[in-house]
Scaffold this motif. Structure first.
Motif, PDB file in Angstrom:
ATOM      1  N   GLY A  43       0.767  -1.195  -0.069  1.00  0.00           N
ATOM      2  CA  GLY A  43      -0.058   0.080   0.251  1.00  0.00           C
ATOM      3  C   GLY A  43       0.764   1.240  -0.052  1.00  0.00           C
ATOM      4  O   GLY A  43       0.433   2.349  -0.634  1.00  0.00           O
ATOM      5  N   ALA A  44       2.087   1.154   0.536  1.00  0.00           N
ATOM      6  CA  ALA A  44       3.034   2.259   0.661  1.00  0.00           C
ATOM      7  C   ALA A  44       3.274   2.898  -0.646  1.00  0.00           C
ATOM      8  O   ALA A  44       3.611   3.812  -1.030  1.00  0.00           O
ATOM      9  CB  ALA A  44       4.123   2.158   1.647  1.00  0.00           C
ATOM     10  N   MET A  46       1.673   3.168  -3.047  1.00  0.00           N
ATOM     11  CA  MET A  46       0.528   4.254  -3.797  1.00  0.00           C
ATOM     12  C   MET A  46       0.926   5.550  -3.354  1.00  0.00           C
ATOM     13  O   MET A  46       0.712   6.384  -4.052  1.00  0.00           O
ATOM     14  CB  MET A  46      -0.904   3.833  -3.350  1.00  0.00           C
ATOM     15  CG  MET A  46      -1.225   2.430  -3.632  1.00  0.00           C
ATOM     16  SD  MET A  46      -1.123   1.939  -5.490  1.00  0.00           S
ATOM     17  CE  MET A  46      -1.958   2.878  -6.311  1.00  0.00           C
ATOM     18  N   ILE A  47       1.694   5.885  -2.289  1.00  0.00           N
ATOM     19  CA  ILE A  47       2.037   7.150  -2.104  1.00  0.00           C
ATOM     20  C   ILE A  47       3.001   7.934  -3.065  1.00  0.00           C
ATOM     21  O   ILE A  47       2.852   8.770  -3.863  1.00  0.00           O
ATOM     22  CB  ILE A  47       2.795   7.470  -0.736  1.00  0.00           C
ATOM     23  CG1 ILE A  47       1.845   6.896   0.427  1.00  0.00           C
ATOM     24  CG2 ILE A  47       3.433   8.858  -0.431  1.00  0.00           C
ATOM     25  CD1 ILE A  47       2.503   6.897   1.811  1.00  0.00           C
ATOM     26  N   PHE A  50       0.980   7.720  -6.713  1.00  0.00           N
ATOM     27  CA  PHE A  50       0.080   8.999  -6.792  1.00  0.00           C
ATOM     28  C   PHE A  50       0.779  10.343  -6.995  1.00  0.00           C
ATOM     29  O   PHE A  50       0.334  11.093  -8.014  1.00  0.00           O
ATOM     30  CB  PHE A  50      -1.175   9.244  -5.648  1.00  0.00           C
ATOM     31  CG  PHE A  50      -2.208   8.169  -5.743  1.00  0.00           C
ATOM     32  CD1 PHE A  50      -3.022   8.045  -7.225  1.00  0.00           C
ATOM     33  CD2 PHE A  50      -2.633   7.259  -5.130  1.00  0.00           C
ATOM     34  CE1 PHE A  50      -4.106   7.411  -7.240  1.00  0.00           C
ATOM     35  CE2 PHE A  50      -3.442   6.259  -5.165  1.00  0.00           C
ATOM     36  CZ  PHE A  50      -4.175   6.384  -6.351  1.00  0.00           C
TER      37      PHE A  50
ATOM     38  N   PHE B   4      -4.355  -0.626   8.091  1.00  0.00           N
ATOM     39  CA  PHE B   4      -3.569  -0.108   7.181  1.00  0.00           C
ATOM     40  C   PHE B   4      -3.835  -0.468   5.677  1.00  0.00           C
ATOM     41  O   PHE B   4      -3.762   0.472   4.687  1.00  0.00           O
ATOM     42  CB  PHE B   4      -2.358   0.238   7.512  1.00  0.00           C
ATOM     43  CG  PHE B   4      -1.763   1.250   8.399  1.00  0.00           C
ATOM     44  CD1 PHE B   4      -2.039   2.657   8.202  1.00  0.00           C
ATOM     45  CD2 PHE B   4      -1.361   1.013   9.575  1.00  0.00           C
ATOM     46  CE1 PHE B   4      -1.787   3.564   9.181  1.00  0.00           C
ATOM     47  CE2 PHE B   4      -0.792   2.023  10.627  1.00  0.00           C
ATOM     48  CZ  PHE B   4      -1.256   3.396  10.224  1.00  0.00           C
ATOM     49  N   GLY B   5      -3.814  -1.767   5.499  1.00  0.00           N
ATOM     50  CA  GLY B   5      -4.080  -2.165   4.137  1.00  0.00           C
ATOM     51  C   GLY B   5      -5.418  -1.778   3.633  1.00  0.00           C
ATOM     52  O   GLY B   5      -5.567  -1.354   2.450  1.00  0.00           O
ATOM     53  N   PHE B   8      -5.205   2.133   2.899  1.00  0.00           N
ATOM     54  CA  PHE B   8      -4.627   2.274   1.763  1.00  0.00           C
ATOM     55  C   PHE B   8      -5.552   1.954   0.390  1.00  0.00           C
ATOM     56  O   PHE B   8      -5.561   2.618  -0.471  1.00  0.00           O
ATOM     57  CB  PHE B   8      -3.302   1.709   1.658  1.00  0.00           C
ATOM     58  CG  PHE B   8      -2.231   2.628   2.385  1.00  0.00           C
ATOM     59  CD1 PHE B   8      -1.399   3.613   1.563  1.00  0.00           C
ATOM     60  CD2 PHE B   8      -1.824   2.641   3.534  1.00  0.00           C
ATOM     61  CE1 PHE B   8      -0.438   4.274   2.024  1.00  0.00           C
ATOM     62  CE2 PHE B   8      -1.094   3.357   4.214  1.00  0.00           C
ATOM     63  CZ  PHE B   8      -0.376   4.114   3.346  1.00  0.00           C
ATOM     64  N   MET B   9      -6.029   0.989   0.592  1.00  0.00           N
ATOM     65  CA  MET B   9      -7.039   0.266  -0.528  1.00  0.00           C
ATOM     66  C   MET B   9      -7.987   1.098  -0.678  1.00  0.00           C
ATOM     67  O   MET B   9      -8.560   1.475  -1.651  1.00  0.00           O
ATOM     68  CB  MET B   9      -7.269  -1.313  -0.230  1.00  0.00           C
ATOM     69  CG  MET B   9      -7.902  -1.703  -1.577  1.00  0.00           C
ATOM     70  SD  MET B   9      -8.557  -3.407  -1.417  1.00  0.00           S
ATOM     71  CE  MET B   9     -10.085  -3.419  -1.163  1.00  0.00           C
ATOM     72  N   SER B  12      -7.273   4.646  -2.012  1.00  0.00           N
ATOM     73  CA  SER B  12      -6.587   4.572  -3.471  1.00  0.00           C
ATOM     74  C   SER B  12      -7.959   4.340  -4.393  1.00  0.00           C
ATOM     75  O   SER B  12      -7.942   5.145  -5.547  1.00  0.00           O
ATOM     76  CB  SER B  12      -5.827   3.413  -3.771  1.00  0.00           C
ATOM     77  OG  SER B  12      -4.696   3.772  -2.949  1.00  0.00           O
ATOM     78  N   LEU B  15     -10.142   7.600  -4.461  1.00  0.00           N
ATOM     79  CA  LEU B  15      -9.569   8.959  -5.492  1.00  0.00           C
ATOM     80  C   LEU B  15      -9.741   8.551  -6.834  1.00  0.00           C
ATOM     81  O   LEU B  15     -10.144   9.216  -7.589  1.00  0.00           O
ATOM     82  CB  LEU B  15      -8.210   8.790  -5.140  1.00  0.00           C
ATOM     83  CG  LEU B  15      -7.149   9.847  -5.563  1.00  0.00           C
ATOM     84  CD1 LEU B  15      -7.878  11.179  -4.742  1.00  0.00           C
ATOM     85  CD2 LEU B  15      -5.970   9.919  -5.166  1.00  0.00           C
TER      86      LEU B  15
END
Lengths: 520, 35
Positions: A43-44, A46-47, A50, B4-5, B8-9, B12, B15
């Motif tokens: 997931g990190a 994606m920072i 983006f 956190f997973g 973040f999903m 994302s 957005l």
């Protein structure tokens, strides 16, 4: 005097958006992105992803749409003429040669890989693929299909060659029919079909029970966790940021030259700000949401957390052509889902490959006033001949060499050149005005600053870092096996000859068009 | 999947879907106006 050929145009706004999105959505959305994300912080990732999307990808998208429409208004459908308009320097048109050369080189190997997808779609439907018992046999099937070995599955590469012939003929036929009746019509049908197939696959994936009752942790939800659980320490590694920037760059089809040609078929008053953003967001939907929800969760559920690392690092081809069909062979209605998987990738490939050959066809048609049908036939014949080394010397590093020059080096170089030419040689005030002409979207003013400074600087950093980290060793052929050196060197000579031939044609076109110094 | 997973999903996806819906609503509205 020969009458000038009519400038081709799109039939609708949705048509060009789907065509550009079709060019961008390819194998990378479904195979490269999830692996890059999983291997670079989850997931990190994606920072930086983006950040790169908003600072490099989308600005470059707008730059290419703007250059393309500007060129089209002045009668240019490819980069040499466009760059010549942007920059009053004799070098401009030669920089533009990359915008025809690059996509043509990618087409040479991409169309062959695309034909494997058609072949695998066929073998899925007929049940041949789902009858293969294990991963090792699946790898043997692929190897024999490619003609790398002879075994019980294939005694020659003839079936693969037949599917290649069908695929290249399909590509040329679509291009032959022109912008509206060929490219636009195909994308209006293929893109919704592609999305439908992907959505069906995603639904199948998320509703799948754990495949092994004795291993309940090997499930789809933990597969999503493998992709999305963030590892923040990865953000301290420059490799993660470069991987994210690279992924954004490659996924949007920027830096190739195809968007320039597609946008050249717009009219002066047509919007590019909203259309460019819409095409980019369509690609992102296909990549992050659909692409991220198929391969990694499915592979995790079948291979588990330990083997998953090996599967994720085994490369996109292995994942797509070996691991995925093996998984489909283990689920109910596997043949159907296997077909959907390969056919969706085939459609993604087809809408991309037609965009790759279009700049070369547009160059012949518009700059030498050759009828589209003849131009498509000429370039189709040349591309067919150029494909042969990629097919018959596949195991000797030829495709890797083509991918390095056409699919990597030229992309980053061309993207950097066009960003600098547009905002600095053409001038940021004119550039900003050009992007906003006919715009149905007000782009935030900060983007004027981003397009002028941030995007070119980031692209120069990517280009420089990439050359130091990977480019020099590949250019010096350090990782080429001894037996493959003649093939790789021969490919390089062939590419140089192709580039020089295109540069000579550009020179002939320039002399013919601007004789007497009537440049502007 | 950790919290956190999920986070973040969700961010994302939200957005991207928001951007897609915003863009296509504008594109299709303009198309209707053209007609």
């Amino acid at each position: 005097m020969v009458e000038k050929l009519k400038h081709e145009t799109w039939g609708s706004k949705l048509g060009i958006i789907l065509a550009v999105a079709g060019s961008a959505v390819g194998l990378g959305n479904f195979l490269r992105f999830p692996v890059q994300a999983a291997n670079n912080g989850g997931g990190a990732f994606m920072i930086p992803y983006f950040i790169s999307l908003f600072l490099i990808g989308i600005p470059l998208m707008w730059i290419e749409w703007a250059i393309g429409r500007y060129g089209g208004v002045h009668g240019h459908t490819t980069a040499p003429g466009m760059f010549h308009r942007l920059w009053d320097n004799r070098l401009g048109k030669y920089f533009g040669v990359i915008g025809i050369f690059g996509p043509m080189v990618i087409f040479i190997y991409y169309v062959y890989i695309e034909s494997w997808l058609l072949g695998y779609s066929f073998y899925s439907l007929t049940g041949v693929l789902t009858d293969i018992p294990d991963k090792e046999s699946m790898a043997k099937f692929l190897s024999a299909y490619q003609g790398q070995e002879i075994n019980a599955y294939f005694q020659s590469p003839a079936p693969a060659y037949l599917f290649f012939l069908i695929t290249i003929l399909l590509n040329i036929t679509i291009i032959f029919r022109g912008v509206r009746r060929g490219i636009e019509s195909l994308c209006k049908i293929a893109m919704p079909m592609l999305f439908l197939a992907a959505v069906i696959l995603v639904i199948r994936v998320v509703t799948l029970d754990p495949p092994y009752p004795d291993k309940p942790d090997w499930n789809i939800l933990n597969g999503f966790g493998y992709l999305w659980n963030p590892d923040f320490s990865a953000l301290l590694n420059a490799k993660t940021w470069l991987a994210a920037a690279g992924q954004v760059f490659f996924t949007l089809s920027v830096g190739i030259g195809v968007i320039l040609t597609y946008a050249s078929y717009l009219k002066r008053g047509d919007d590019i700000a909203l259309s460019g953003l819409t095409a980019a967001s369509t690609n992102e939907f296909a990549e992050v949401i659909l692409g991220g929800s198929i391969v990694i969760p499915l592979a995790f559920a079948f291979f588990g957390p330990v083997d998953m690392k090996e599967v994720a690092s085994s490369g996109a081809f292995n994942l797509g052509f070996v691991s995925m069909p093996f998984i489909f062979s283990k689920i109910s209605l596997g043949a159907l889902f296997s077909f959907l998987w390969f056919f969706l990738l085939f459609l993604a490939g087809l809408t991309s490959s037609i965009s790759l050959i279009e700049p070369a066809v547009a160059f012949v048609r518009d700059d030498f006033q050759v009828d589209r049908k003849k131009a498509a036939a000429i370039m189709g014949a040349i591309a067919f001949i150029l494909c042969q080394p990629a097919i018959f010397f596949l195991g000797h590093g030829v495709v890797d060499e083509l991918d390095f020059w056409g699919g990597t080096f030229c992309l980053v170089l061309f993207g950097t050149i066009e960003a600098i030419l547009f905002s600095w040689a053409f001038g940021i005030d004119r550039a900003w005005e050009e992007i906003h002409h006919g715009a149905q979207l007000n782009i935030p003013k900060i983007y004027k600053w981003i397009i002028k400074y941030v995007t070119p600087v980031l692209l120069l950093i990517i280009l420089g870092t990439w050359i130091v980290q990977q480019g020099l060793s590949t250019i010096m052929m350090e990782n080429v096996k001894d037996g493959d050196a003649p093939y790789v060197f021969g490919t390089r000579i062939g590419l140089m000859a192709l580039f020089v031939a295109l540069a000579v044609l550009v020179r002939i076109w320039h002399k013919k068009t601007f004789k007497g110094g009537a440049d502007k | 999947m950790t919290l956190f997973g999920w986070l973040f999903m969700a961010i994302s996806w939200t957005l991207i879907i928001a951007l897609l819906v915003f863009c296509f609503s504008r594109v299709l509205r303009e198309k209707e106006e053209d007609l």
